[in-house]
Every structure is written in C-alpha cells, then in structure tokens.
Scaffold this motif. Structure first.
Motif, PDB file in Angstrom:
ATOM      1  N   MET A   1      34.628  21.134  97.756  1.00 31.45           N
ATOM      2  CA  MET A   1      35.455  22.257  98.178  1.00 31.45           C
ATOM      3  C   MET A   1      36.712  22.378  97.318  1.00 31.45           C
ATOM      4  SD  MET A   1      35.501  24.816 100.185  1.00 31.45           S
ATOM      5  CE  MET A   1      34.657  24.643 101.771  1.00 31.45           C
ATOM      6  N   ALA A   2      37.242  21.248  96.876  1.00 34.33           N
ATOM      7  CA  ALA A   2      38.425  21.273  96.007  1.00 34.33           C
ATOM      8  C   ALA A   2      38.112  21.957  94.676  1.00 34.33           C
ATOM      9  CB  ALA A   2      38.935  19.857  95.769  1.00 34.33           C
ATOM     10  N   ILE A   3      36.885  21.790  94.184  1.00 35.58           N
ATOM     11  CA  ILE A   3      36.466  22.443  92.934  1.00 35.58           C
ATOM     12  C   ILE A   3      36.388  23.952  93.137  1.00 35.58           C
ATOM     13  CG2 ILE A   3      34.543  22.685  91.297  1.00 35.58           C
ATOM     14  CD1 ILE A   3      33.977  19.644  91.908  1.00 35.58           C
ATOM     15  N   VAL A   4      35.877  24.363  94.285  1.00 39.99           N
ATOM     16  CA  VAL A   4      35.817  25.790  94.605  1.00 39.99           C
ATOM     17  C   VAL A   4      37.218  26.390  94.593  1.00 39.99           C
ATOM     18  CG1 VAL A   4      35.246  27.475  96.407  1.00 39.99           C
ATOM     19  CG2 VAL A   4      33.690  25.568  95.937  1.00 39.99           C
ATOM     20  N   ARG A   5      38.175  25.675  95.181  1.00 33.01           N
ATOM     21  CA  ARG A   5      39.558  26.166  95.214  1.00 33.01           C
ATOM     22  C   ARG A   5      40.194  26.137  93.817  1.00 33.01           C
ATOM     23  NH1 ARG A   5      39.698  23.169 100.197  1.00 33.01           N
ATOM     24  NH2 ARG A   5      40.619  21.393  99.083  1.00 33.01           N
ATOM     25  N   LYS A   6      39.912  25.094  93.066  1.00 33.61           N
ATOM     26  CA  LYS A   6      40.495  24.949  91.723  1.00 33.61           C
ATOM     27  C   LYS A   6      40.188  26.161  90.847  1.00 33.61           C
ATOM     28  CE  LYS A   6      40.030  22.105  87.527  1.00 33.61           C
ATOM     29  NZ  LYS A   6      39.407  20.892  86.937  1.00 33.61           N
ATOM     30  N   TYR A   7      38.935  26.627  90.905  1.00 33.28           N
ATOM     31  CA  TYR A   7      38.523  27.737  90.048  1.00 33.28           C
ATOM     32  C   TYR A   7      38.541  29.088  90.775  1.00 33.28           C
ATOM     33  CZ  TYR A   7      37.104  24.167  86.703  1.00 33.28           C
ATOM     34  OH  TYR A   7      37.105  23.117  85.813  1.00 33.28           O
ATOM     35  N   ALA A   8      38.969  29.080  92.052  1.00 34.20           N
ATOM     36  CA  ALA A   8      39.084  30.316  92.841  1.00 34.20           C
ATOM     37  C   ALA A   8      37.792  31.120  92.827  1.00 34.20           C
ATOM     38  CB  ALA A   8      40.251  31.158  92.330  1.00 34.20           C
ATOM     39  N   ILE A   9      36.689  30.451  93.166  1.00 35.87           N
ATOM     40  CA  ILE A   9      35.385  31.120  93.118  1.00 35.87           C
ATOM     41  C   ILE A   9      34.765  31.301  94.502  1.00 35.87           C
ATOM     42  CG2 ILE A   9      34.833  30.393  90.759  1.00 35.87           C
ATOM     43  CD1 ILE A   9      33.132  28.131  91.968  1.00 35.87           C
TER      44      ILE A   9
ATOM     45  N   LEU B   1      28.997  19.935  93.146  1.00 32.73           N
ATOM     46  CA  LEU B   1      28.534  20.952  94.089  1.00 32.73           C
ATOM     47  C   LEU B   1      27.027  20.900  94.262  1.00 32.73           C
ATOM     48  CD1 LEU B   1      31.485  22.215  93.585  1.00 32.73           C
ATOM     49  CD2 LEU B   1      30.383  24.321  94.333  1.00 32.73           C
ATOM     50  N   ARG B   2      26.303  20.726  93.160  1.00 32.94           N
ATOM     51  CA  ARG B   2      24.840  20.657  93.250  1.00 32.94           C
ATOM     52  C   ARG B   2      24.400  19.560  94.216  1.00 32.94           C
ATOM     53  NH1 ARG B   2      23.484  21.122  86.765  1.00 32.94           N
ATOM     54  NH2 ARG B   2      22.850  23.304  86.726  1.00 32.94           N
ATOM     55  N   LYS B   3      25.052  18.407  94.121  1.00 35.74           N
ATOM     56  CA  LYS B   3      24.681  17.282  94.988  1.00 35.74           C
ATOM     57  C   LYS B   3      24.863  17.626  96.460  1.00 35.74           C
ATOM     58  CE  LYS B   3      26.287  13.808  91.675  1.00 35.74           C
ATOM     59  NZ  LYS B   3      27.286  12.749  91.459  1.00 35.74           N
ATOM     60  N   HIS B   4      25.915  18.348  96.771  1.00 39.75           N
ATOM     61  CA  HIS B   4      26.228  18.619  98.168  1.00 39.75           C
ATOM     62  C   HIS B   4      25.539  19.858  98.711  1.00 39.75           C
ATOM     63  CE1 HIS B   4      29.262  15.576  97.231  1.00 39.75           C
ATOM     64  NE2 HIS B   4      29.176  15.305  98.523  1.00 39.75           N
ATOM     65  N   LEU B   5      24.649  20.420  97.886  1.00 41.86           N
ATOM     66  CA  LEU B   5      23.839  21.559  98.329  1.00 41.86           C
ATOM     67  C   LEU B   5      22.352  21.267  98.167  1.00 41.86           C
ATOM     68  CD1 LEU B   5      25.925  24.379  96.570  1.00 41.86           C
ATOM     69  CD2 LEU B   5      26.086  23.669  98.975  1.00 41.86           C
ATOM     70  N   SER B   6      22.008  19.990  98.018  1.00 46.53           N
ATOM     71  CA  SER B   6      20.640  19.605  97.658  1.00 46.53           C
ATOM     72  C   SER B   6      20.055  18.560  98.588  1.00 46.53           C
ATOM     73  CB  SER B   6      20.628  19.058  96.221  1.00 46.53           C
ATOM     74  OG  SER B   6      19.382  18.499  95.892  1.00 46.53           O
ATOM     75  N   ASP B   7      18.739  18.598  98.736  1.00 51.77           N
ATOM     76  CA  ASP B   7      18.023  17.576  99.501  1.00 51.77           C
ATOM     77  C   ASP B   7      17.546  16.422  98.619  1.00 51.77           C
ATOM     78  OD1 ASP B   7      18.271  18.708 102.012  1.00 51.77           O
ATOM     79  OD2 ASP B   7      16.430  19.878 101.857  1.00 51.77           O
ATOM     80  N   LEU B   8      17.780  16.497  97.295  1.00 52.39           N
ATOM     81  CA  LEU B   8      17.329  15.437  96.385  1.00 52.39           C
ATOM     82  C   LEU B   8      18.478  14.711  95.695  1.00 52.39           C
ATOM     83  CD1 LEU B   8      14.289  16.831  94.312  1.00 52.39           C
ATOM     84  CD2 LEU B   8      14.243  15.251  96.248  1.00 52.39           C
ATOM     85  N   LYS B   9      19.516  15.440  95.360  1.00 52.36           N
ATOM     86  CA  LYS B   9      20.560  14.908  94.493  1.00 52.36           C
ATOM     87  C   LYS B   9      21.536  14.005  95.254  1.00 52.36           C
ATOM     88  CE  LYS B   9      20.175  18.876  91.394  1.00 52.36           C
ATOM     89  NZ  LYS B   9      19.032  19.525  92.059  1.00 52.36           N
ATOM     90  N   GLY B  10      22.415  13.360  94.492  1.00 53.88           N
ATOM     91  CA  GLY B  10      23.396  12.474  95.108  1.00 53.88           C
ATOM     92  C   GLY B  10      22.765  11.288  95.813  1.00 53.88           C
ATOM     93  N   GLY B  11      21.656  10.776  95.240  1.00 51.38           N
ATOM     94  CA  GLY B  11      20.984   9.604  95.811  1.00 51.38           C
ATOM     95  C   GLY B  11      19.991   9.918  96.913  1.00 51.38           C
ATOM     96  N   ARG B  12      19.873  11.169  97.303  1.00 52.43           N
ATOM     97  CA  ARG B  12      18.966  11.493  98.415  1.00 52.43           C
ATOM     98  C   ARG B  12      17.500  11.272  98.042  1.00 52.43           C
ATOM     99  NH1 ARG B  12      22.906  16.042  99.538  1.00 52.43           N
ATOM    100  NH2 ARG B  12      23.986  15.421 101.447  1.00 52.43           N
ATOM    101  N   PHE B  13      17.183  11.364  96.748  1.00 54.64           N
ATOM    102  CA  PHE B  13      15.822  11.070  96.298  1.00 54.64           C
ATOM    103  C   PHE B  13      15.440   9.631  96.625  1.00 54.64           C
ATOM    104  CE2 PHE B  13      12.748  10.235  92.709  1.00 54.64           C
ATOM    105  CZ  PHE B  13      11.743  11.060  93.180  1.00 54.64           C
ATOM    106  N   LEU B  14      16.410   8.705  96.526  1.00 49.34           N
ATOM    107  CA  LEU B  14      16.156   7.301  96.881  1.00 49.34           C
ATOM    108  C   LEU B  14      15.743   7.170  98.341  1.00 49.34           C
ATOM    109  CD1 LEU B  14      18.945   5.099  95.265  1.00 49.34           C
ATOM    110  CD2 LEU B  14      16.537   5.244  94.634  1.00 49.34           C
ATOM    111  N   LYS B  15      16.400   7.924  99.203  1.00 47.83           N
ATOM    112  CA  LYS B  15      16.096   7.861 100.634  1.00 47.83           C
ATOM    113  C   LYS B  15      14.664   8.299 100.893  1.00 47.83           C
ATOM    114  CE  LYS B  15      19.486   7.947 103.430  1.00 47.83           C
ATOM    115  NZ  LYS B  15      20.188   6.934 104.262  1.00 47.83           N
ATOM    116  N   LEU B  16      14.194   9.273 100.096  1.00 48.70           N
ATOM    117  CA  LEU B  16      12.818   9.741 100.256  1.00 48.70           C
ATOM    118  C   LEU B  16      11.823   8.677  99.812  1.00 48.70           C
ATOM    119  CD1 LEU B  16      13.065  13.437  98.946  1.00 48.70           C
ATOM    120  CD2 LEU B  16      13.155  12.619 101.306  1.00 48.70           C
ATOM    121  N   MET B  17      12.153   7.928  98.760  1.00 51.47           N
ATOM    122  CA  MET B  17      11.236   6.913  98.233  1.00 51.47           C
ATOM    123  C   MET B  17      11.161   5.667  99.101  1.00 51.47           C
ATOM    124  SD  MET B  17      11.556   6.933  94.079  1.00 51.47           S
ATOM    125  CE  MET B  17      13.332   6.674  93.982  1.00 51.47           C
TER     126      MET B  17
END
Length: 327
Positions: free
Chosen positions: A238-246, A185-201
């Motif tokens: 989104m599947a994680i959100v559903r899994k834990y009903a949060i 979830l952090r990766k999909h809510l971030s401008d740096l995570k999930g490899g996006r930091f590489l794109k900036l560099m």
C-alpha cells in the motif's frame, strides 16, 4: 600495445559473460547423478541429495529461461524423472521430452498465463512426501505465472481477475516503479507468489534452482519469490501505491484486497519460520556478479588492464555509460 580488433574483443568479452550464466551449461556442468545421489556443486554451494526415498521426481517452474534449465535436468536425471511442467515466454520453448511446456505473456500477463499457473498449482498440490520437486525459476516468472488471488475476507469472497492484474502491472510499469516494488504488489495479489507456491507443494521437498535477473540477486524478488519467505507486507504494498499516487489507476478489487490485507483480514505472504520453508532448498545458480567476473577474465585474457567496478549499477543505460566513462 595497440588493440588489433576492439570490436571483436568486445564481442568475445560480452559472449563470455553470457556463457557464464547460461542456465543449461551451468546446470550440466555443476549438477550430476552419482548412482542414487544427485550432486549439486555450484561455486559456493555443495549439496548431495539421496534420491532413494523418493518415488517420484518432477520438474516444475517458470521464467524465460526455465525450459533450458528443464532440458538440463531431463538429460541429467534420465529415467528417474517422472515429468513436470515449465511456463515460458512465447518463443522460448526448448526440446523437452518428458516435461510439458506452456507459453504465456510477458511483461503483461495474459489468459494463457492464468491457465498455466492453475495447471502448475494443480501439479504442486499433487506432490506428496514421496515426491521430490525440482523447480526451475528464472526472470520473467512473475508475469508468466499470474495467479489472481481468491480469498474470503470481512464476510465477502473476493476474486481478482486477469484484467485486475493486467491493469495493476501496467500502472506500475508506467509510473516507474522498480522490479522490487512491482513484485511486492504482485506477491500480495497472487495465490502463488511470495512463497505461497511452497505451501501448495508441502509436504513435498523441493530443490529450487534460481537464475537471477535482478540487481542484488535478491531471492524474494526473482519471479516474485515463489519458493522463498517474503519480508514484504500488505502495508509495504500500500505504501508503494501511495508513493506513486496510482490508487485511481488500480481496479476496485485490488485496492480492496490491499486495504483488507493491511487490516490483517487476509493472510500474509509466507514468512520466515513457516513450516513450508524447511522443506525447500533454494540454490542461486547465476548472478550479475558471475557474469561481470567472466567478462573481466576474458578481458584480461585479451590483454586488457581490468578493474571490475560494480554489478549493482542501475538507471538509464545512457546515464550509466556517462558514469563509467567519467571513471
């Protein structure tokens, strides 16, 4: 043969495990400068990097151990190093001379982390093809570098806030999600995570030293994989959100970003084959397995009959202890 001092032996074994994965010692022992060549000689990784083409060398990164890693590179590179920035947990700074340090919150991100992430992103954008970026990444980087996503989707500008990220992190911690799920979830809510930091560099090349704090040593999970391709998707998040009903515990804008992402209206995290991936060299420098084997070696030295079981055991410590005692 009776054990003379089991408590002392246990302390020595535990210390040996920690020493083996001490990031400062590992880098100082395994990385050296030979003229214009930076030599990296880890246990199963050998790199020889010609520094002559680079006008600048900077160190960027984040994580609870990133300052100790940065200090090693300050000592190794000396005058070749231009500067840099690492972001650490409060109280985890080190004696750095050229590399700036900023402190922020962990495990729940705070405003200092947002400011630090923005500054780190700005320095990454300032790198060019004549810059070599050495990144120091360790556990804790996910929380220490919150970079709430800003995006355009469906004719609307969405700007996530720190409060959005904090509420999401708290919900995930409270429901029992594991670190891989939290970081998805952090990766999909971030401008740096999930490899996006590489794109900036880009177009700068990067040499990324990664200290693992996760079971299985998955590079995509450590600090939410800021320098590696990400296999996860908005659909997985989104599947994680559903899994834990949060869903009812997440901010409206967080759910909106995930929903639009699933619909393909927001750009995914960086995937294998992206041109930015070719500019990065990721080197894992410390693992649970290495710590376990160092402990085993010290135990044998003390005269014990040792059988390493696993470095992949997870769960409550008291339950894990019962499992080991049973064996």
């Amino acid at each position: 043969m009776p054990i003379a001092d089991p408590v002392s032996d246990l302390e020595a074994i535990f210390t040996a495990a920690l020493d083996r994965i001490d990031p400062y010692k590992m880098i100082k022992n395994r990385v050296r400068l030979e003229g214009q060549t930076l030599v990296v000689d880890m246990e199963d990784v050998v790199r020889r990097v010609d520094l002559a083409p680079f006008a600048r060398i900077i160190v960027l990164g984040g994580g609870k151990a990133s300052a100790r890693m940065a200090r090693a590179f300050e000592e190794i590179l000396g005058d070749r190093l231009s500067g840099g920035l690492v972001v650490v947990k409060y109280g985890h700074t080190d004696e750095l001379k050229k590399i700036e340090q900023m402190e922020s919150g962990h495990p729940v991100p705070d405003e200092n982390g947002v400011a630090a992430a923005r500054r780190l992103a700005g320095m990454a954008r300032g790198a060019d093809a004549s810059t070599l970026v050495i990144t120091c990444i360790s556990g804790g980087g996910s929380a220490l570098l919150p970079a709430p996503m800003t995006c355009e989707a469906a004719g609307e500008r969405i700007e996530l806030t720190l409060a959005d990220k904090q509420a999401t992190t708290r919900a995930l911690l409270a429901c029992g999600a594991d670190i891989g799920e939290i970081n998805c979830l952090r990766k999909h809510l971030s401008d740096l995570k999930g490899g996006r930091f590489l794109k900036l560099m880009a177009p700068a090349k990067s040499l990324n030293f990664i200290l693992s704090d996760v079971v299985g040593d998955c590079l995509q999970t450590i600090a939410s994989g800021i320098t590696v391709a990400d296999q996860g998707t908005f659909a997985d998040a989104m599947a994680i959100v559903r899994k834990y009903a949060i869903a009812d515990k997440l901010p409206e804008n967080v759910l909106k970003v995930l929903t639009l992402g699933v619909q393909g209206l927001i750009e995914e995290t960086v995937k294998p084959g992206d041109p930015a991936i070719a500019l990065a060299d990721n080197i894992l420098i410390g693992t649970n397995h290495a710590a376990m084997m160092a402990a085993a070696d010290k135990a044998r030295e003390k005269g014990y009959n040792v059988s390493p079981l696993t470095c992949l055991l997870t769960g409550e410590a008291r339950e894990a202890a019962k499992f080991q005692a049973g064996i």
